[in-house]
Design a protein around this motif. Structure first.
Motif, mmCIF file in Angstrom:
data_model
loop_
_atom_site.group_PDB
_atom_site.id
_atom_site.type_symbol
_atom_site.label_atom_id
_atom_site.label_comp_id
_atom_site.label_asym_id
_atom_site.label_seq_id
_atom_site.Cartn_x
_atom_site.Cartn_y
_atom_site.Cartn_z
ATOM 1 N N LEU A 15 -36.155 6.895 -2.507
ATOM 2 C CA LEU A 15 -35.883 5.475 -2.276
ATOM 3 C C LEU A 15 -36.997 4.829 -1.466
ATOM 4 O O LEU A 15 -37.394 3.695 -1.720
ATOM 5 C CB LEU A 15 -34.547 5.314 -1.552
ATOM 6 C CG LEU A 15 -33.284 5.571 -2.391
ATOM 7 C CD1 LEU A 15 -32.077 5.777 -1.491
ATOM 8 C CD2 LEU A 15 -33.033 4.416 -3.350
ATOM 9 N N GLY A 18 -40.217 4.360 -3.626
ATOM 10 C CA GLY A 18 -40.058 3.476 -4.772
ATOM 11 C C GLY A 18 -39.826 4.165 -6.099
ATOM 12 O O GLY A 18 -39.686 3.501 -7.119
ATOM 13 N N THR A 21 -34.364 3.599 -7.127
ATOM 14 C CA THR A 21 -33.782 2.389 -6.545
ATOM 15 C C THR A 21 -32.337 2.659 -6.143
ATOM 16 O O THR A 21 -31.669 3.540 -6.709
ATOM 17 C CB THR A 21 -33.816 1.209 -7.529
ATOM 18 O OG1 THR A 21 -32.922 1.483 -8.629
ATOM 19 C CG2 THR A 21 -35.221 0.948 -8.030
ATOM 20 N N ALA A 22 -31.857 1.869 -5.198
ATOM 21 C CA ALA A 22 -30.469 1.998 -4.783
ATOM 22 C C ALA A 22 -29.522 1.655 -5.919
ATOM 23 O O ALA A 22 -28.446 2.244 -6.046
ATOM 24 C CB ALA A 22 -30.205 1.107 -3.570
ATOM 25 N N ASP A 60 -31.993 -2.797 -2.152
ATOM 26 C CA ASP A 60 -33.319 -2.775 -2.776
ATOM 27 C C ASP A 60 -34.173 -3.971 -2.363
ATOM 28 O O ASP A 60 -35.406 -3.886 -2.348
ATOM 29 C CB ASP A 60 -33.174 -2.770 -4.308
ATOM 30 C CG ASP A 60 -32.748 -1.417 -4.852
ATOM 31 O OD1 ASP A 60 -33.069 -0.389 -4.217
ATOM 32 O OD2 ASP A 60 -32.100 -1.388 -5.918
ATOM 33 N N GLY A 70 -29.432 2.687 1.367
ATOM 34 C CA GLY A 70 -29.154 2.677 -0.062
ATOM 35 C C GLY A 70 -28.413 3.887 -0.584
ATOM 36 O O GLY A 70 -28.141 3.966 -1.787
#
Length: 492
Positions: A15, A18, A21-22, A60, A70
């Protein structure tokens, strides 16, 4: 590798850089819950999907607030998470919505976690078997006809199924240790005072229960403990230890491990428990640690009497008002009524005598830790039992005289607030998991986590623990990948 099976720290790193993503993580989490939870019944009071997806999108879009940013988590249904019900497994509280977070829950939320719901627990956390009249029973992922243990059974089963990567639990009488062992995951009862309780009611007398972390790796266990830990200025008797996670890669030399066996015959074990435990200890010896079989160091029956006195005394403090009211008393399960009746009946000198026995045991174990570094016992005295049983009436032909006597093996550490880490220790011939308690002196939490990590990351991992790495592998066959196993488990 499926993103749900890589662990919380690995998810956090993905997370942060990158590559994940959450939103993607939440979608996968909810898909796993949809696929599995209907059969296992580990996560309860799940929040609406739209709300969770919106919160993931917000995660995000905003700067990271902590390592859990996240990451979905569900809170054991004995603790408060603002806006969610805290039923405690009782119809009396089924509609009670928490107005604030419990102290450690606020720390988890502040670290960025997305709280998706609650994890199932027995009524008021009593009994190491997770069933209640509000949500029903949690089933063991390795055999759906068996108990997942308790009282953190929902958390342990959710971890085993990959519905969560880390979870909180609580432990008075093995509630972080027994379900971890029965679900082939790691659970830690930290030194008492490390994770603060709630600043409600008495804050001095009842030093038995504590919250703690659960995870699929010791490193994740350490990370969540560091988030939950630390003195609360509104409470006395707390500890503020140094962080554990930075020490997980420190060199761990050979340790002297004392195996307490069946405590001189005091603890009956179901067939296979002793053999699985000693096989795991043999594998630990191959990692360079010295194993010594120790005689019983203290009178087990005196310890038990101390325990059930202090436990009932504590339960009566918490549930006494519900018992005194005839209308609410009728909604308390028999075990709760029995505990309260005993606790209300004690004279002050009886409680004092129990605490003196506890003190004698603490002095005894302090001397014992001058000879060994770690003590070891099984996490439970039998394999997971039938989910429809309230509690096992016998072990190895010996009658159990209370609803919780079958968990006597967890009392030595719990009575005096010692830190314990459960490690996976193998399987029965029927494929049911077992665990070992690694018990250390007060304040040795980091060393126990390091030993657990050493066990987990051994160059040639013990065969018994390797099977824990994939979802349902022991049940469905070691050749299945996690997702193939999940499909087979679901009959797809």
């Amino acid at each position: 590798m499926n993103i749900l099976d890589i662990g919380a720290l690995a998810q956090s790193e993905a997370l942060a850089n990158g590559s994940l993503t959450a939103v993607t993580l939440m979608e996968a989490t909810l898909a796993r819950i949809d696929a599995v939870n209907g059969q296992v019944n580990a996560i309860v009071a799940l929040r609406p999907r739209a709300d969770l997806m919106a919160e993931a999108a917000q995660a995000d879009a905003t700067p990271r607030t902590g390592w859990l940013h996240g990451i979905p988590i569900a809170i054991k249904d004995l603790s408060d998470a603002k806006g969610l019900p805290t039923s405690k497994g009782s119809p009396l509280f089924a509609d009670t919505i928490a107005q604030k977070d419990s102290v450690f829950v606020s720390r988890i939320r502040a670290a960025g976690a997305i709280i998706i719901g609650k994890t199932n627990t027995p009524e008021f956390g009593l009994g190491s078997h997770t069933f209640n009249p509000v949500y029903g029973a949690t089933r063991n992922p390795y055999d759906l006809s068996r108990s997942a243990g308790g009282s953190s059974g929902g958390a342990a089963a959710a971890l085993a199924c990959g519905m969560l990567s880390v979870a909180d639990g609580s432990d008075m009488m093995g509630s972080l240790r027994n379900p971890a062992g029965w679900n082939n995951v790691y659970g830690m009862r930290p030194s008492w005072g490390t994770v603060p309780a709630e600043p409600d009611g008495d804050m001095f007398l009842h030093q038995l229960s504590t919250a703690g972390p659960m995870a699929r790796t010791p490193r994740d266990l350490a990370a969540l403990l560091d988030t939950m830990t630390g003195n609360d200025p509104d409470q006395p008797l707390g500890l503020s230890p140094e962080p554990n996670l930075p020490e997980m890669d420190a060199s761990l030399g050979p340790l002297h491990i004392g195996w307490l066996g069946d405590w001189g015959g005091a603890f009956p074990y179901e067939d296979g428990i002793d053999a699985a435990s000693q096989a795991a200890l043999g594998q630990m010896a191959t990692l360079g640690h010295k194993i010594t079989h120790l005689p019983a160091p203290f009178d087990a029956e005196a310890m038990w009497e101390s325990w059930i006195t202090l436990r009932s005394f504590a339960v009566a403090d918490g549930l006494g008002p519900l018992y005194q009211n005839e209308e609410t008393r009728a909604h308390l399960k028999p075990a709760a009524q029995w505990e309260v009746e005993r606790g209300l009946g004690f004279a002050a000198h009886e409680v004092q005598k129990a605490s003196l026995t506890r003190s004698d045991w603490y002095r005894c174990v302090t001397a014992l830790f001058e000879k060994v570094d770690v003590l070891v016992l099984p996490s439970a005295q039998l394999w997971p039992f039938d989910v429809d049983q309230v509690h096992p009436p016998q072990i190895a032909g010996r009658d159990m005289d209370t609803y919780h006597r079958w968990m006597q093996v967890v009392v030595p550490a719990g009575l005096i607030g010692l830190p314990v880490v459960n490690i996976p220790a193998g399987f029965s011939a029927a494929g049911l998991p077992a665990g070992l308690q690694l018990i250390g002196p007060r304040g040795s939490d980091t060393k126990l986590l390091q030993l657990a990590q050493h066990w987990h990351e051994a160059p040639s991992p013990p065969t018994t623990t390797r099977l824990a790495r994939g979802l349902f592998k022991r049940v469905l066959g070691a050749q299945q990948t996690p997702m193939e196993g999940l499909k087979l488990f679901l009959g797809k």
